[in-house]
Write an enzyme that holds these catalytic residues in place. Structure first.
Site, mmCIF file in Angstrom:
data_model
loop_
_atom_site.group_PDB
_atom_site.id
_atom_site.type_symbol
_atom_site.label_atom_id
_atom_site.label_comp_id
_atom_site.label_asym_id
_atom_site.label_seq_id
_atom_site.Cartn_x
_atom_site.Cartn_y
_atom_site.Cartn_z
ATOM 1 C CE LYS A 112 -4.274 -1.491 1.945
ATOM 2 N NZ LYS A 112 -5.143 -1.508 2.828
ATOM 3 C CE LYS A 194 -5.483 -8.085 -1.090
ATOM 4 N NZ LYS A 194 -6.018 -7.735 -0.001
ATOM 5 C CE LYS A 197 -11.874 -3.361 0.846
ATOM 6 N NZ LYS A 197 -12.480 -4.324 1.949
HETATM 7 P P1 TYM Z 1 -10.201 -6.159 4.849
HETATM 8 O O1 TYM Z 1 -11.342 -5.360 5.098
HETATM 9 O O2 TYM Z 1 -9.508 -5.768 3.775
HETATM 10 O O3 TYM Z 1 -10.919 -7.553 4.300
HETATM 11 C C1 TYM Z 1 -11.976 -8.296 5.097
HETATM 12 C C2 TYM Z 1 -11.655 -9.810 4.891
HETATM 13 O O4 TYM Z 1 -11.728 -10.209 3.480
HETATM 14 C C3 TYM Z 1 -10.475 -11.120 3.383
HETATM 15 N N1 TYM Z 1 -10.356 -10.947 2.118
HETATM 16 C C4 TYM Z 1 -10.090 -11.971 1.249
HETATM 17 N N2 TYM Z 1 -10.233 -13.169 1.206
HETATM 18 C C5 TYM Z 1 -10.199 -13.814 0.150
HETATM 19 N N3 TYM Z 1 -9.643 -13.419 -1.145
HETATM 20 C C6 TYM Z 1 -9.569 -12.115 -1.164
HETATM 21 N N4 TYM Z 1 -9.272 -11.733 -2.450
HETATM 22 C C7 TYM Z 1 -9.646 -11.262 -0.292
HETATM 23 N N5 TYM Z 1 -9.632 -9.949 -0.096
HETATM 24 C C8 TYM Z 1 -10.002 -9.574 1.221
HETATM 25 C C9 TYM Z 1 -9.622 -10.477 4.342
HETATM 26 O O5 TYM Z 1 -8.522 -11.398 4.579
HETATM 27 C C10 TYM Z 1 -10.300 -10.138 5.380
HETATM 28 O O6 TYM Z 1 -10.356 -11.432 6.122
HETATM 29 N N6 TYM Z 1 -7.344 -5.516 8.690
HETATM 30 C C11 TYM Z 1 -8.277 -6.036 8.108
HETATM 31 C C12 TYM Z 1 -9.385 -6.167 8.916
HETATM 32 C C13 TYM Z 1 -9.174 -6.003 10.602
HETATM 33 C C14 TYM Z 1 -9.595 -7.554 11.240
HETATM 34 C C15 TYM Z 1 -9.420 -6.937 12.566
HETATM 35 C C16 TYM Z 1 -9.542 -8.806 10.753
HETATM 36 C C17 TYM Z 1 -9.253 -5.206 11.352
HETATM 37 N N7 TYM Z 1 -9.089 -5.778 12.753
HETATM 38 C C18 TYM Z 1 -9.155 -8.215 13.382
HETATM 39 C C19 TYM Z 1 -9.566 -9.699 11.820
HETATM 40 C C20 TYM Z 1 -9.433 -9.212 13.270
HETATM 41 C C21 TYM Z 1 -8.597 -5.840 6.648
HETATM 42 O O7 TYM Z 1 -8.630 -4.473 6.516
HETATM 43 O O8 TYM Z 1 -9.456 -6.694 6.051
#
Ligand code: TYM
Length: 327
Positions: A112, A194, A197
């Site tokens: 990022k 991957k 969004k």
């Molecule tokens: P975020 O919002 O980017 O993504 C949310 C969840 O979606 C999963 N994910 C995917 N899984 C499969 N294939 C993909 N292409 C894909 N893109 C995203 C991510 O692995 C995630 O599980 N930092 C985290 C949010 C967070 C969090 C936490 C998660 C903040 N605090 C505590 C667990 C526990 C994030 O930005 O996810």
């Protein structure tokens, strides 16, 4: 009983990667009688610039999606991160035991921050520490996430162990739970990366809100290869990804999919895949829209979730403040 916790950023686009990487695995655990926590991480979202009005809307959208997907507020504490101030308080304390080196190694940060130079926010750098606080505050055992978040959960484990060693046992050591297939859905237009969004083109992802025509258009333009057969091979990145999506949507195994499409070409496969996706998304969209009709009800769900979360978080912070010597 295990404590299960996951969180997602509230953005206008939640895609099928988010759904199959985190939401669906969470729902399975929710219905196995665990103690569950799910929240929209608005303070993670603001590590990159956000329009306030859009963020406010996205928080309600995220809540509607969780409820429509099957999150049950009687089984899951459902809330918004910023409503529980202890998250940022614990993050500060963990910032003071985290090393610059270990944060510089975070792959997501490196990706990022690429090309942004000195303008990258300190928040983006410290983001995984806030995530560690999210997890540790609730003595979480299991964190269902997609593959890309594994490194962040491992950091949470390291910080918990470090804190426990320094101040005595305080935090449960959490474990990431990553599904075998579907934990890393790849971009439709670039199967080397991957699905995301924030990809430059909308053709990269299937949003949970895409309609039938959009799904068909995006799947038709998805990258494949020149082999022409519907056979699963890991090195055939584009096809492997599309077949994985087909399998997640339909519940069919790879060998069943291979059998269905024996002797057929990419055209037939793509039309059938788009139909599977639409059959999955369309009832979900109807439910999301109906939840969005009553914004007050959504706010009420978030408020009562935050109340429950605060009780646990406040207790943990009282313990943490004592341990570090400020109380
Ligand atoms: P975020 O919002 O980017 O993504 C949310 C969840 O979606 C999963 N994910 C995917 N899984 C499969 N294939 C993909 N292409 C894909 N893109 C995203 C991510 O692995 C995630 O599980 N930092 C985290 C949010 C967070 C969090 C936490 C998660 C903040 N605090 C505590 C667990 C526990 C994030 O930005 O996810």
């Amino acid at each position: 009983m295990s404590r299960v916790l996951t969180a997602l950023q509230p953005t206008g686009v939640l895609h099928i990667g988010n759904y199959f990487g985190a939401i669906e695995p969470f729902l399975k655990l929710q219905d196995q009688g665990n103690e569950n926590f799910l929240f929209a991480v608005d303070y993670h979202a603001i590590t990159v610039p956000q329009d306030p009005e859009t963020l406010r809307k996205n928080l309600l959208f995220a809540t509607a999606v969780y409820l429509a997907a099957g999150v049950d507020p009687s089984k899951t504490t459902l809330f918004q991160q910023s409503h529980v101030q202890e998250h940022t308080e614990l993050a500060w304390i963990l910032n003071c035991i985290a090393g610059m080196g270990e944060l510089e190694r975070m792959t997501q940060y490196k990706d990022k921050a690429k090309g942004k130079g000195e303008s990258v926010s300190v928040g983006l750098f410290a983001y995984p520490v806030l995530m560690a606080a999210d997890i540790l505050l609730y003595d979480t055992h299991i964190v269902p996430v997609g593959e890309d978040q594994k490194q962040h959960v491992e950091l949470a484990r390291d910080l918990a162990e470090r804190f426990n060693n320094r101040f005595g046992f305080t935090f449960v050591i959490p474990k990431p739970q990553i599904r075998e297939s579907g934990a890393r859905i790849m971009g439709l237009d670039d199967p080397e990366k991957k699905m995301s969004k924030s990809a430059p083109s909308e053709k990269n992802y299937i949003s949970l809100m895409d309609d039938e025509a959009t799904v068909l258009k995006k799947i038709k333009s998805a990258v494949t290869d020149s082999e022409g057969t519907i056979v699963y091979r890991e090195h055939r990145k584009g096809m492997a990804n599309l077949m994985t999506i087909y399998s997640l949507m339909s519940g069919s195994s790879m060998s069943e999919i291979e059998k269905i499409f024996e002797g057929k070409g990419y055209g037939d496969f793509k039309v059938a895949l788009a139909a599977e996706i639409t059959a999955f998304l369309s009832p979900l969209q109807t439910k999301i829209k109906s939840y969005l009709e009553d914004e007050d009800a959504l706010r009420q769900v978030l408020a009562s979730g935050a109340e429950k979360a605060r009780e646990i978080a406040a207790k943990k912070m009282t313990e943490v403040r004592k341990k570090i010597g400020v109380a």
